[in-house]
Design a protein around this motif. Sequence first.
Motif, PDB file in Angstrom:
ATOM      1  N   LEU A  70       0.857  -1.185   0.000  1.00  0.00           N
ATOM      2  CA  LEU A  70       0.000   0.000   0.000  1.00  0.00           C
ATOM      3  C   LEU A  70       0.888   1.228   0.000  1.00  0.00           C
ATOM      4  N   ILE A  71       0.548   2.174  -0.866  1.00  0.00           N
ATOM      5  CA  ILE A  71       1.209   3.481  -0.874  1.00  0.00           C
ATOM      6  C   ILE A  71       0.131   4.517  -0.639  1.00  0.00           C
ATOM      7  N   ILE A  72       0.385   5.409   0.308  1.00  0.00           N
ATOM      8  CA  ILE A  72      -0.563   6.459   0.681  1.00  0.00           C
ATOM      9  C   ILE A  72      -0.035   7.804   0.224  1.00  0.00           C
ATOM     10  N   ALA A  73      -0.906   8.572  -0.425  1.00  0.00           N
ATOM     11  CA  ALA A  73      -0.604   9.959  -0.795  1.00  0.00           C
ATOM     12  C   ALA A  73      -1.814  10.794  -0.387  1.00  0.00           C
ATOM     13  N   ASP A  74      -1.785  11.277   0.837  1.00  0.00           N
ATOM     14  CA  ASP A  74      -2.904  12.017   1.411  1.00  0.00           C
ATOM     15  C   ASP A  74      -2.621  13.513   1.366  1.00  0.00           C
ATOM     16  N   GLN A  75      -3.361  14.207   0.522  1.00  0.00           N
ATOM     17  CA  GLN A  75      -3.232  15.663   0.388  1.00  0.00           C
ATOM     18  C   GLN A  75      -1.838  16.045  -0.119  1.00  0.00           C
ATOM     19  N   VAL A  76      -1.367  15.311  -1.128  1.00  0.00           N
ATOM     20  CA  VAL A  76      -0.035  15.543  -1.690  1.00  0.00           C
ATOM     21  C   VAL A  76      -0.102  15.860  -3.180  1.00  0.00           C
ATOM     22  N   TRP A  77      -0.934  15.143  -3.923  1.00  0.00           N
ATOM     23  CA  TRP A  77      -0.893  15.201  -5.389  1.00  0.00           C
ATOM     24  C   TRP A  77      -1.189  16.590  -5.936  1.00  0.00           C
ATOM     25  N   GLU A  78      -1.933  17.399  -5.231  1.00  0.00           N
ATOM     26  CA  GLU A  78      -2.208  18.755  -5.716  1.00  0.00           C
ATOM     27  C   GLU A  78      -0.953  19.622  -5.702  1.00  0.00           C
ATOM     28  N   HIS A  79       0.075  19.198  -4.982  1.00  0.00           N
ATOM     29  CA  HIS A  79       1.312  19.969  -4.870  1.00  0.00           C
ATOM     30  C   HIS A  79       2.390  19.544  -5.869  1.00  0.00           C
ATOM     31  N   LEU A  80       2.126  18.536  -6.680  1.00  0.00           N
ATOM     32  CA  LEU A  80       3.147  18.001  -7.578  1.00  0.00           C
ATOM     33  C   LEU A  80       3.159  18.710  -8.929  1.00  0.00           C
ATOM     34  N   ASP A  81       4.352  18.988  -9.411  1.00  0.00           N
ATOM     35  CA  ASP A  81       4.499  19.564 -10.754  1.00  0.00           C
ATOM     36  C   ASP A  81       4.131  18.555 -11.836  1.00  0.00           C
ATOM     37  N   ARG A  82       4.404  17.283 -11.598  1.00  0.00           N
ATOM     38  CA  ARG A  82       4.185  16.242 -12.608  1.00  0.00           C
ATOM     39  C   ARG A  82       3.409  15.068 -12.013  1.00  0.00           C
TER      40      ARG A  82
END
Length: 186
Positions: A70-82
């Motif tokens: 399992l990989i969790i990305a909680d409230q992170v993806w909106e901050h990514l350039d790519r």
Amino acid sequence: MPSLNRIVMRRSSRSWIKALTPHSLRVAEISGRWGESFNFRSYDQFRYPEYDICTGPFRGVDDRPLKFDLIIADQVWEHLDRPYGALKNVVKMLRKGGHFYIATPFFIPYHGAPIDCSRWSARGLRNLLIEGGFAPEGIRAEQWGNRAAAQRNLEKPWPPQYDETRDDLTDDPDFPLTAWAIAQKL
């Protein structure tokens, strides 16, 4: 007190994670801490800027991508350039049958930490996950929000703290504030 924006999402997301039998999972969390609240078999945090998911999968001492259940990305993806490239890196780090959990805002104020780039609805997350390599039948996505909660997001300080005596959690499908999804690598 918890953020109003996360109450419904957390209830739903916790049930998804608990259904995966947390104590049996090797887990990685990207730039967050939500996973600390579970009793995982193992739990590693990979924080930006030391670890940047946009530049490639996280690697072990043998230079091979680390593998997780399992990989969790909680409230992170909106901050990514790519975000699309980053998702492909996540897929490389998942074991077959593994899951990726992602939660993002949709209709909340700009919050550059350090940048703020993207927004997704439940359908948008589903599309992102499909483009990243997940099969549609392995994806579950939800969203929540309403106009009253959106108005509270204009208050300072931000984010608004949940007040059970005042905040209506009724969902208005036409006014999402946040979206979340879980996808399985089939």
